[in-house]
Motif scaffolding. Structure first.
Motif, PDB file in Angstrom:
ATOM      1  N   GLY A  46      13.091   9.412  68.667  1.00  0.00           N
ATOM      2  CA  GLY A  46      13.847   8.118  69.252  1.00  0.00           C
ATOM      3  C   GLY A  46      13.262   6.946  68.896  1.00  0.00           C
ATOM      4  N   GLN A  47      13.295   5.924  69.794  1.00  0.00           N
ATOM      5  CA  GLN A  47      12.634   4.739  69.677  1.00  0.00           C
ATOM      6  C   GLN A  47      11.189   4.523  69.773  1.00  0.00           C
ATOM      7  N   TYR A  48      10.829   5.585  70.224  1.00  0.00           N
ATOM      8  CA  TYR A  48       9.150   5.661  70.541  1.00  0.00           C
ATOM      9  C   TYR A  48       8.617   6.581  69.278  1.00  0.00           C
ATOM     10  N   LYS A  49       7.231   6.103  68.981  1.00  0.00           N
ATOM     11  CA  LYS A  49       6.454   6.996  68.001  1.00  0.00           C
ATOM     12  C   LYS A  49       5.049   7.151  68.634  1.00  0.00           C
ATOM     13  N   PRO A  50       4.358   8.178  68.257  1.00  0.00           N
ATOM     14  CA  PRO A  50       3.058   8.110  68.869  1.00  0.00           C
ATOM     15  C   PRO A  50       2.054   7.073  68.340  1.00  0.00           C
ATOM     16  N   PRO A  51       1.041   6.788  69.017  1.00  0.00           N
ATOM     17  CA  PRO A  51      -0.007   5.808  68.457  1.00  0.00           C
ATOM     18  C   PRO A  51      -0.687   6.637  67.195  1.00  0.00           C
ATOM     19  N   MET A  52      -0.970   5.788  66.082  1.00  0.00           N
ATOM     20  CA  MET A  52      -2.072   6.470  65.070  1.00  0.00           C
ATOM     21  C   MET A  52      -3.361   6.267  65.608  1.00  0.00           C
TER      22      MET A  52
END
Length: 359
Positions: free
Chosen positions: A282-288
């Motif tokens: 969705g609108q969120y991605k995990p931090p690299m």
């Protein structure tokens, strides 16, 4: 054991104390509309026969004039939109003729037939609870009825009334016992944090350590808020919460980014650590980050051997925020692709190795 009833209730809730015909009629109409339907009759069988205005009037009058019970209502546009019966611990039904000075009103509504049916149902229900919970049931609150008029459903009114009871039980460190054979009602209580208890699959109670602890945590968050950069965005039940996290400061490599952390609680929380992942859809991605995989799984000792029952959901968020703040270079963990390809759905099933606490 005695208890002091609160003098005030949170708006828009009020205690129904008026046994006038108009007040009784409005509440009885709501009860009939909520409970007299094909699904309820099919689940309750003979126990639901005769659900009518007369019987509900009688039930309401008994509850209103008995000082040990509470009938709480929410009114909208002069209608009783929702109501609930709160039955205190160690409650036993009194004979109708003992509820003076309202004998005349009761005599007109509570016929011997209705009183006999009520006693029969009360006896069966009390035995069912005793068989399921044991003597501890005498220390629990019970929900006699929680009803929302069909025209006022899906407004969260039932949840408002339930929260009053949950707050009462939490403050007194008590459980709540209830019986509901209707599948849709049962599922609603499960979403509210109740747990099925007993072999009959219809006994529910707020009894687990997890539910008690999470109700306290949620109350603390509502009362005191969350640390800067952390926000609770979803807590619809006692199984899964979602927080957003931002890293503060101009020097962070995550400046201007917002991440969502999902925390799932098991029945043994906080004895056991929760399942924690960054949302990866969705609108969120995990931090690299060197300890965060592209599927949102996190390698952190706090979610393993360094977990302590004194920690809580906000503590986990603070730790994740600090972990991101200490990162100096954005990069994925070594072996990210191979791990994600074979990773279990639940990161708690992964055997993590903790060897780098510098980021």
């Amino acid at each position: 054991m005695t208890r002091t009833l609160p003098l005030t209730y949170p708006a828009p809730v009020r205690r129904l104390t008026d046994p006038s015909p108009a007040a009784i009629e409005a509440a009885a109409v709501t009860l009939v509309a909520a409970f007299d339907n094909p699904t309820t009759r099919a689940c309750n069988g003979e126990a639901s026969e005769g659900i009518d205005i007369v019987r509900q009037r009688a039930t309401l009058i008994e509850a209103i004039i008995d000082p040990r019970m509470e009938v709480l209502v929410i009114e909208e546009e002069q209608d009783v939109a929702a109501l609930v019966f709160i039955i205190p611990p160690e409650f036993k039904r009194r004979p109708v003729d003992s509820l003076a000075p309202h004998n005349a009103a009761l005599a007109a509504l509570v016929t011997p037939e209705l009183e006999a049916v009520g006693k029969k149902l009360d006896t069966a229900l009390a035995q069912l609870k005793l068989d399921t919970f044991g003597p501890a049931v005498n220390e629990m609150y019970s929900i006699g009825r929680l009803a929302t008029s069909p025209g006022h459903q899906r407004k969260g009114l039932g949840r408002i009334l339930l929260d009053v009871i949950l707050d009462r039980a939490r403050n007194e460190n008590r459980d709540i016992a209830l019986v509901t054979p209707t599948p849709s009602v049962r599922d609603w209580y499960l979403r509210m944090g109740f747990h099925i208890h007993g072999k009959l699959d219809i006994e529910l109670r707020v009894a687990s350590l997890s539910s008690r602890r999470l109700m306290k945590e949620l109350a603390d968050i509502k009362g005191n808020g969350t640390p800067t950069g952390i926000a609770l965005v979803s807590a619809d039940n006692m199984e899964e919460w979602v927080f957003t996290i931002q890293v503060l400061g101009d020097e962070t490599v995550y400046r201007g980014e917002t991440f969502a952390l999902r925390i799932r609680f098991g029945e043994r929380y906080p004895i056991e650590y929760p399942e924690v992942t960054f949302l990866a859809h969705g609108q969120y991605k995990p931090p690299m980050h060197p300890h965060v995989y592209t599927n949102g799984h996190i390698c952190a000792s706090i979610l393993g051997p360094e977990w302590s029952p004194v920690l809580n959901a906000v503590s986990v968020c603070i730790t994740m925020q600090s972990m991101l703040a200490s990162c100096k270079k954005k990069e994925w963990p070594k072996g990210n692709d191979s791990y994600v390809a074979r990773a279990p759905a639940n990161p708690k099933h992964t055997r993590w190795e903790y060897h780098d606490d510098t980021v």
